[in-house]
Each structure stands twice: as C-alpha cells, then as structure tokens.
Design a protein around this motif. Sequence first.
Motif, mmCIF file in Angstrom:
data_model
loop_
_atom_site.group_PDB
_atom_site.id
_atom_site.type_symbol
_atom_site.label_atom_id
_atom_site.label_comp_id
_atom_site.label_asym_id
_atom_site.label_seq_id
_atom_site.Cartn_x
_atom_site.Cartn_y
_atom_site.Cartn_z
ATOM 1 N N GLU A 1 57.812 48.256 32.499
ATOM 2 C CA GLU A 1 57.319 49.287 33.413
ATOM 3 C C GLU A 1 57.736 50.669 32.897
ATOM 4 O OE1 GLU A 1 55.226 49.841 37.046
ATOM 5 O OE2 GLU A 1 56.001 47.894 36.392
ATOM 6 N N GLY A 2 56.761 51.567 32.772
ATOM 7 C CA GLY A 2 57.047 52.942 32.367
ATOM 8 C C GLY A 2 57.027 53.188 30.873
ATOM 9 N N ASP A 3 56.723 52.172 30.069
ATOM 10 C CA ASP A 3 56.697 52.329 28.605
ATOM 11 C C ASP A 3 55.532 53.209 28.145
ATOM 12 O OD1 ASP A 3 58.929 50.853 28.068
ATOM 13 O OD2 ASP A 3 57.901 49.095 27.273
ATOM 14 N N GLY B 1 51.989 47.690 33.281
ATOM 15 C CA GLY B 1 52.868 48.700 33.857
ATOM 16 C C GLY B 1 53.233 49.844 32.940
ATOM 17 N N ALA B 2 52.639 49.889 31.725
ATOM 18 C CA ALA B 2 52.913 51.032 30.853
ATOM 19 C C ALA B 2 52.512 52.328 31.556
ATOM 20 C CB ALA B 2 52.142 50.890 29.535
ATOM 21 N N LYS B 3 53.333 53.352 31.386
ATOM 22 C CA LYS B 3 53.061 54.646 32.022
ATOM 23 C C LYS B 3 52.016 55.425 31.235
ATOM 24 C CE LYS B 3 56.145 57.844 31.531
ATOM 25 N NZ LYS B 3 57.423 58.592 31.613
ATOM 26 N N LYS B 4 52.026 55.223 29.904
ATOM 27 C CA LYS B 4 51.115 55.957 29.035
ATOM 28 C C LYS B 4 50.720 55.055 27.866
ATOM 29 C CE LYS B 4 50.850 60.213 26.233
ATOM 30 N NZ LYS B 4 51.595 61.401 25.763
ATOM 31 N N ASP C 1 43.406 56.783 33.769
ATOM 32 C CA ASP C 1 44.505 57.712 34.058
ATOM 33 C C ASP C 1 45.750 57.404 33.225
ATOM 34 O OD1 ASP C 1 42.934 58.967 35.915
ATOM 35 O OD2 ASP C 1 43.785 57.914 37.643
ATOM 36 N N ILE C 2 45.787 56.197 32.665
ATOM 37 C CA ILE C 2 46.939 55.763 31.860
ATOM 38 C C ILE C 2 46.603 55.770 30.367
ATOM 39 C CG2 ILE C 2 48.506 53.816 31.380
ATOM 40 C CD1 ILE C 2 48.006 52.931 34.313
ATOM 41 N N VAL C 3 45.385 55.345 30.046
ATOM 42 C CA VAL C 3 44.990 55.167 28.641
ATOM 43 C C VAL C 3 44.119 56.331 28.179
ATOM 44 C CG1 VAL C 3 43.902 53.641 26.964
ATOM 45 C CG2 VAL C 3 44.984 52.660 29.005
ATOM 46 N N SER C 4 44.517 56.939 27.055
ATOM 47 C CA SER C 4 43.667 57.942 26.400
ATOM 48 C C SER C 4 43.262 57.383 25.046
ATOM 49 C CB SER C 4 44.420 59.261 26.222
ATOM 50 O OG SER C 4 45.547 59.086 25.381
ATOM 51 N N VAL C 5 41.988 57.527 24.698
ATOM 52 C CA VAL C 5 41.492 56.987 23.437
ATOM 53 C C VAL C 5 40.906 58.106 22.597
ATOM 54 C CG1 VAL C 5 39.264 56.364 24.500
ATOM 55 C CG2 VAL C 5 39.968 55.254 22.369
ATOM 56 N N SER C 6 41.183 58.074 21.299
ATOM 57 C CA SER C 6 40.665 59.115 20.418
ATOM 58 C C SER C 6 40.481 58.574 19.003
ATOM 59 C CB SER C 6 41.611 60.318 20.391
ATOM 60 O OG SER C 6 42.896 59.936 19.930
ATOM 61 N N LYS C 7 39.654 59.292 18.248
ATOM 62 C CA LYS C 7 39.439 58.950 16.843
ATOM 63 C C LYS C 7 40.643 59.430 16.043
ATOM 64 C CE LYS C 7 36.330 59.634 12.928
ATOM 65 N NZ LYS C 7 35.125 60.322 12.414
ATOM 66 N N ASN C 8 41.245 58.519 15.254
ATOM 67 C CA ASN C 8 42.440 58.896 14.502
ATOM 68 C C ASN C 8 42.666 57.890 13.387
ATOM 69 O OD1 ASN C 8 44.748 60.941 14.845
ATOM 70 N ND2 ASN C 8 45.848 59.060 14.388
#
Length: 312
Positions: free
Chosen positions: A175-177, A197-200, A225-232
Amino acid sequence: MKWSEISIQTTNEAVEPISNILHEAGASGVVIEDPLELEKEREDQFGEIYQLDPLDYPDEGVIVKAYLPVNSFVAETTDGIIQSIKNLESYHIDIGKNVVKITEVQEEDWATAWKQYYNSVKISEKFTIVPSWEDYERVNTDELIIELDPGMAFGTGTHPTTVMCLQSLERYVKEGDHVVDVGTGSGVLSIGAALLGAKKVTALDLDEVAVKAAQENIELNQVQDIVSVSKNNLLDGIHEQVDVVVANILAEVILSFTDEVAQVVKPGGYFISSGIIGQKKDLVKSAVAGAGFEIEETLLMEDWVAIIGKKK
C-alpha cells in the motif's frame, strides 16, 4: 465487407511478374509463402523466437496470395488475372504448376474471430483477467478484476510472462508504493499494481500504439488517477526513487539497463523482470545480481522465466 482471396501456386521466377499483375488488378499488397523461409538463418538480436510451421508452406514452388474486394467486377478481375499469368509463358517465364484457388473471406472474421478464444481467467490468488466485452460476476470480495481490451496488437494478459509478473506484484507491492512499469504494452501490470494499492504507477512504452492502448485500458479500469502512461525509452529521464520496477520485456533489453534500474529502485525495493526465455536465465540473474540486487525468487512457467531481485 467480403474479400476474394486469390492464391497462385507458381515458381520463384514468376513471383515478381505475378505480384505486379496482382497490384495492377487492384490488390494493395501480396503475401508470399516460400518454403525457403524455413531454411533461413535469422539474427537473434533481441531474444526473438522464430517458429515457422512447414504445413503453412507448399511442398513445391511458391504460393502468392492477394485480396480483392468482392464487387460486381471481381469475377472479371480474377479472370483477367488468370489470363495475364498464363500469358507470362509467352515471355518464357516458368509459371510452374500455376494452380489458382479463389475463396471468399469475411473481413469481420479477421477482426473479431480471435475474441471467441479469450475468456475470463483467474491467474493468481487475487487477480482475474476479464475481457471488456464479457459480463463477469466477482467470485469473492477479495478478487481483483482487471478488465482488458487488448485489441489484436497486444496479449490478453494470460501469457506466462504476464502471469508471473502479476503474481510477483501481488507478493511485493505494498500500500502506497510507487511502481514503474517498463514496456507496459496493454497496461495490464500497471492496472494490477494500482488495484493492489500502489499510490503512484508510472507506465512507460516506446510504442505510441501501446501508449494509446494502455491509456484506454487504464481508463476502462478507472485507475487513471493513479496510473500515468507516456512514451519513453526504458528509464530515460526517470530520476525519482521508486519502490518497484517491473519489466516484462526481452532478456536482451533487460540486460541493457539493469544498472539504470538499480539507480532508480530504493534500497529494499524490488526489480521484477520477465519475458526471459529459459536459456537466458543465468545471464539475466548474473546481470541483476551484478547491479546490486539479491535474487529473491526465480519463477518458471512453461519455457519462460521471471526473476525478482531486492535492492541491497
């Protein structure tokens, strides 16, 4: 839409002129089934596995295929193709057996037939993968449902490498990872981490199509709201210390950035790596250990391996 598949069994000598005839008749491309492909040596650059089925190739000669839209002119068009191929003999081109077969194909079959083989499946103690078009009733209150619409470009979340990663995330994410998912593909691992339960969660992929597919699945599971996805490209530009890095990619790629993973993972954090074929296991274990991780687990499923390292 219906398509007419025209298949010609011919010779290597006739492939180019027949392909030209098909293009001029309106085919946007051709498929060439040449048994010589079975004998080719391929460079193993990124741990690829090549498995060609001899049954897909003719015993003699080469098969050239093309697809034409079924309309009121298709009979005339195919008759013209057959005659033009026959006329190649007047130019002393060996057309071989010249066996021509014409079959009708429904476009819908290509786009959707695979869905009948993709059903809900429980892959760990908590996780069940559910296709987005299927109604599914939760079996118990602890069950974590990942809805997935992989399209035709990505896996269904049930490949052994994905299963092992999700099982590992289930054991190691707290939780919070903060979790980084390298090579996110359909986004299934990022979604799994968020549900645990990951925070980000930072989801990364070099492929723009993957980024789009992952974003759609992330929204489908309401974890945007928790997961952001981007090209990298791998961990380029990632400097923040994180709790877990998960990478379900090829062994050769894992070998190329273990040191970068070690710089990003906090002491006591975890590196979950998979997508590793059996013969690469020791190479990857050595690289992970050499980067400063203690090997916590080595998982095996079918011919695939997942390696979990804990940062010293």
